[in-house]
Write an enzyme that holds these catalytic residues in place. Structure first.
Site, PDB file in Angstrom:
ATOM      1  N   ARG A   1     -46.834 -51.564  -5.405  1.00  0.00           N
ATOM      2  CA  ARG A   1     -45.857 -52.006  -4.433  1.00  0.00           C
ATOM      3  C   ARG A   1     -44.998 -51.012  -3.744  1.00  0.00           C
ATOM      4  NH1 ARG A   1     -45.945 -57.153  -2.552  1.00  0.00           N
ATOM      5  NH2 ARG A   1     -43.826 -57.331  -2.814  1.00  0.00           N
TER       6      ARG A   1
ATOM      7  N   ARG B   1     -49.377 -74.312   8.778  1.00  0.00           N
ATOM      8  CA  ARG B   1     -49.511 -75.505   7.641  1.00  0.00           C
ATOM      9  C   ARG B   1     -48.522 -76.446   7.904  1.00  0.00           C
ATOM     10  NH1 ARG B   1     -50.369 -73.906   1.531  1.00  0.00           N
ATOM     11  NH2 ARG B   1     -48.471 -73.057   1.892  1.00  0.00           N
TER      12      ARG B   1
ATOM     13  N   ARG C   1     -42.756 -77.082   4.950  1.00  0.00           N
ATOM     14  CA  ARG C   1     -42.084 -76.492   3.775  1.00  0.00           C
ATOM     15  C   ARG C   1     -41.438 -75.240   4.401  1.00  0.00           C
ATOM     16  NH1 ARG C   1     -46.533 -74.954  -0.703  1.00  0.00           N
ATOM     17  NH2 ARG C   1     -45.907 -72.884   0.056  1.00  0.00           N
TER      18      ARG C   1
ATOM     19  N   ARG D   1     -41.238 -62.438   5.667  1.00  0.00           N
ATOM     20  CA  ARG D   1     -41.878 -62.144   4.553  1.00  0.00           C
ATOM     21  C   ARG D   1     -42.867 -61.041   5.146  1.00  0.00           C
ATOM     22  NH1 ARG D   1     -46.016 -66.325   2.540  1.00  0.00           N
ATOM     23  NH2 ARG D   1     -47.258 -65.010   1.290  1.00  0.00           N
TER      24      ARG D   1
END
Length: 224
Positions: free
Chosen positions: A96, A135, A169, A180
């Site tokens: 990462r 979404r 959401r 993000r």
């Protein structure tokens, strides 16, 4: 590639959230029969099996803290030491950061399982924001829709229950998604440079049909 001529595939799979990494990982595993090593899965397995590193990781996770690199590296090394990785493996979600990339280089050299390809599935971040923030959910029955890929048959009306109220959401809201992706881009950029310098990086275009993305990946893996 004939019988024993095949090189062991020791891969790292990279891509920003929404780039379709999960789908491609499954296709690679199905065709090349190598274990898919995702950090989330190996953390859970190490904790469940009570390995030394698993117990260590659990301490941090139980307190809601990030697991330090040294423990993550240890868990990956434990997993790569297992026999099923002798014929190849695919790492997903690790490394990462650049310190983990150096640790991976050290452990794979020690285990004689050096990485021979890093596949980076590239999609324009603006496209990813659209993919991930499209979404929405029916407030009444919980049916899930996507404004691009799965809109209701009649705009503003739930196919399932006929209600007209929808919500998003927090995770799916454009601002959250943008953040993000920005965080992940910042983490990925030094890794991309690192593997590019080592001539291990293969970038494939993730902004096309799933099967076309896989054809590009196949071409890379068969050439190795």
């Amino acid at each position: 590639m004939e019988g024993n001529m095949m090189t062991t595939l020791n891969l790292v799979l990279m891509g920003l959230p929404g780039a379709g990494k999960g789908t491609q990982a499954q296709k690679i595993v199905d065709e090349f029969k190598i274990p898919h090593i995702s950090t989330g899965d190996i953390f859970r397995a190490a904790m469940k099996n009570g390995t030394e590193m698993g117990i260590e990781a659990k301490k941090y996770i139980d307190q809601g803290n990030l697991v330090p690199d040294s423990v993550t590296d240890g868990i990956v090394e434990e997993r790569l030491s297992e026999d099923d990785t002798n014929a190849g493996f695919m790492l997903d979600g690790y490394p990462r950061n650049i310190d983990q990339a150096h640790a991976l280089e050290t452990m794979t050299t020690k285990l004689d399982k050096s990485i021979n390809a890093v596949i980076n599935i590239h999609v324009d971040p603006a496209v990813l924001v659209e993919r991930l923030s499209g979404r929405f959910i029916c407030k009444n029955c919980g049916a899930t829709y996507h404004k691009l890929y799965n809109p209701p048959k009649v705009e503003g009306t739930c196919d399932v229950c006929g209600h007209h109220e929808f919500y998003q959401r927090e995770d799916d809201k454009p601002e959250t998604v943008k953040n993000r992706i920005a965080v992940n881009t910042k983490l990925n950029t030094p890794l991309i440079d690192f593997y590019n310098e080592k001539k291990l990086l293969y970038t494939v275009n993730g902004d096309q049909d799933i099967n076309d993305v896989y054809k590009e990946i196949q071409k890379v893996l068969r050439a190795i």
